[in-house]
Design a protein around this motif. Structure first.
Motif, PDB file in Angstrom:
ATOM      1  N   VAL A 176      35.789  53.493  47.046  1.00  0.00           N
ATOM      2  CA  VAL A 176      36.896  53.535  46.093  1.00  0.00           C
ATOM      3  C   VAL A 176      38.111  54.239  46.670  1.00  0.00           C
ATOM      4  O   VAL A 176      39.250  53.772  46.521  1.00  0.00           O
ATOM      5  N   ASP A 177      37.898  55.362  47.370  1.00  0.00           N
ATOM      6  CA  ASP A 177      39.023  56.108  47.919  1.00  0.00           C
ATOM      7  C   ASP A 177      39.746  55.312  49.003  1.00  0.00           C
ATOM      8  O   ASP A 177      40.974  55.244  49.033  1.00  0.00           O
ATOM      9  N   ALA A 178      38.982  54.691  49.908  1.00  0.00           N
ATOM     10  CA  ALA A 178      39.587  53.899  50.986  1.00  0.00           C
ATOM     11  C   ALA A 178      40.304  52.686  50.414  1.00  0.00           C
ATOM     12  O   ALA A 178      41.375  52.301  50.905  1.00  0.00           O
ATOM     13  N   LEU A 179      39.734  52.081  49.390  1.00  0.00           N
ATOM     14  CA  LEU A 179      40.370  50.923  48.759  1.00  0.00           C
ATOM     15  C   LEU A 179      41.734  51.309  48.194  1.00  0.00           C
ATOM     16  O   LEU A 179      42.720  50.567  48.344  1.00  0.00           O
TER      17      LEU A 179
ATOM     18  N   TYR B 278      36.412  39.676  44.596  1.00  0.00           N
ATOM     19  CA  TYR B 278      36.300  40.545  43.432  1.00  0.00           C
ATOM     20  C   TYR B 278      37.667  40.982  42.916  1.00  0.00           C
ATOM     21  O   TYR B 278      38.661  40.950  43.646  1.00  0.00           O
ATOM     22  N   THR B 279      37.688  41.433  41.676  1.00  0.00           N
ATOM     23  CA  THR B 279      38.949  41.834  41.062  1.00  0.00           C
ATOM     24  C   THR B 279      39.289  43.301  41.309  1.00  0.00           C
ATOM     25  O   THR B 279      40.398  43.716  40.960  1.00  0.00           O
ATOM     26  N   ARG B 280      38.402  44.071  41.920  1.00  0.00           N
ATOM     27  CA  ARG B 280      38.660  45.516  41.994  1.00  0.00           C
ATOM     28  C   ARG B 280      39.925  45.831  42.792  1.00  0.00           C
ATOM     29  O   ARG B 280      40.681  46.726  42.421  1.00  0.00           O
ATOM     30  N   ILE B 281      40.205  45.090  43.874  1.00  0.00           N
ATOM     31  CA  ILE B 281      41.428  45.362  44.636  1.00  0.00           C
ATOM     32  C   ILE B 281      42.665  44.947  43.846  1.00  0.00           C
ATOM     33  O   ILE B 281      43.755  45.484  44.052  1.00  0.00           O
ATOM     34  N   LEU B 282      42.483  44.013  42.904  1.00  0.00           N
ATOM     35  CA  LEU B 282      43.620  43.544  42.111  1.00  0.00           C
ATOM     36  C   LEU B 282      44.047  44.569  41.062  1.00  0.00           C
ATOM     37  O   LEU B 282      45.091  44.419  40.434  1.00  0.00           O
ATOM     38  N   ARG B 283      43.255  45.624  40.901  1.00  0.00           N
ATOM     39  CA  ARG B 283      43.671  46.727  40.043  1.00  0.00           C
ATOM     40  C   ARG B 283      44.743  47.564  40.727  1.00  0.00           C
ATOM     41  O   ARG B 283      45.513  48.266  40.060  1.00  0.00           O
ATOM     42  N   TYR B 284      44.776  47.496  42.060  1.00  0.00           N
ATOM     43  CA  TYR B 284      45.729  48.282  42.842  1.00  0.00           C
ATOM     44  C   TYR B 284      46.848  47.429  43.419  1.00  0.00           C
ATOM     45  O   TYR B 284      47.981  47.882  43.542  1.00  0.00           O
ATOM     46  N   ILE B 285      46.531  46.198  43.818  1.00  0.00           N
ATOM     47  CA  ILE B 285      47.536  45.260  44.311  1.00  0.00           C
ATOM     48  C   ILE B 285      47.657  44.160  43.263  1.00  0.00           C
ATOM     49  O   ILE B 285      46.807  43.280  43.163  1.00  0.00           O
ATOM     50  N   LYS B 286      48.683  44.235  42.459  1.00  0.00           N
ATOM     51  CA  LYS B 286      48.810  43.336  41.312  1.00  0.00           C
ATOM     52  C   LYS B 286      49.281  41.945  41.767  1.00  0.00           C
ATOM     53  O   LYS B 286      50.355  41.814  42.363  1.00  0.00           O
ATOM     54  N   PRO B 287      48.502  40.910  41.492  1.00  0.00           N
ATOM     55  CA  PRO B 287      48.928  39.568  41.902  1.00  0.00           C
ATOM     56  C   PRO B 287      49.928  38.968  40.925  1.00  0.00           C
ATOM     57  O   PRO B 287      49.890  39.230  39.725  1.00  0.00           O
TER      58      PRO B 287
END
Length: 254
Positions: free
Chosen positions: A180-183, A207-216
């Protein structure tokens, strides 16, 4: 504003069983400043699209086109694509024994810009980017990705992204293998690059988890080598809830 246009792209690869079609008519338009997420099950062609854009020799373009501001990308060599502003963050970054991170970065920057960056300003930029990505300064003297953990390799990919300043970045499952921290740190690096340069991003993920930080801005569902559905960020939320079963069922029926 710059634009990548992919039109009716068909791509195949040679296997032990013969020629295998992978991409079967992909259409996609990406403008600078936009983030496009490509999602889909394993084997749907997501990484094939990434490597075809980058110019990997394993993949054969059977028909269709890829253009960057009207210029034919498919006629360019890999280094010409990089100088034109294309960048690929690999799913599995390779080790380069005998080449330090510092030398690699400066050589790449010189090749892309056509002239070497000034030492003092360049080292300041490298140090600042590494600090932002929470990379220990000792990594600058280490060989590229040699002995790096999965998360360290991914941070090193984003370090290149921030320093080389491409026009478009293809991120091939950059979130795989990250805690989570590295992501969060890696995502912040992508967002910084986008804010600072107007970067266009093609983000490939399961997965959608990276899309919580990089908004598409746009989400495209890849199934069986084609774009099966397109939409906004809400489509990613729907995929999180429903998975890909309905697309796979539709493909099997068709």
């Amino acid at each position: 504003m710059s634009v990548i246009e992919i039109r009716d792209l068909h791509v195949s690869v040679e296997t032990d069983q013969g020629t295998k079609p992978i991409l079967k008519g992909v259409n996609l338009t990406i403008n600078t400043g936009e983030t496009h997420a490509i999602m889909g099950p394993n084997g749907s062609g997501k990484s094939t699209l990434a490597y075809t854009i980058a110019g990997h020799p394993k993949y054969t373009v059977d028909s269709g086109s890829i253009t960057l501001d009207g210029e034919d990308v498919l006629s360019m060599t890999v280094d010409e694509r990089a100088r034109a502003g294309l960048f690929l963050a690999m799913q599995y970054p390779v080790e380069i024994p005998g080449v330090t991170v510092t030398n690699f970065l400066r050589t790449a920057k010189t090749a892309i810009d056509g002239e070497a960056p000034g030492i003092r300003g360049w080292m300041k930029d490298v140090k600042g980017a590494m600090e932002n990505l929470r990379m220990d300064s000792s990594f600058a003297a280490r060989n590229v990705n040699e002995g790096f953990s999965g998360g360290e390799k991914k941070r090193n990919e984003i370090l290149q992204l921030e320093l080389l300043k491409p026009t478009f970045a293809v991120l091939d499952e950059t979130d795989s293998g990250l805690d989570v921290d590295a992501l969060r740190v890696v995502s912040e690096g992508v967002n910084r690059a986008k804010e600072n340069t107007g970067l266009g991003v093609l983000l490939i993920t399961h997965y959608t988890r990276i899309l919580r930080y990089i908004k598409p801005d746009f989400v495209h569902v890849f199934v069986n080598g084609r774009v099966a559905e397109e939409g906004g960020p809400e489509l990613a939320d729907r995929l999180e809830e429903e998975g890909y079963d309905r697309f796979l069922t539709e493909t099997a029926v068709s």
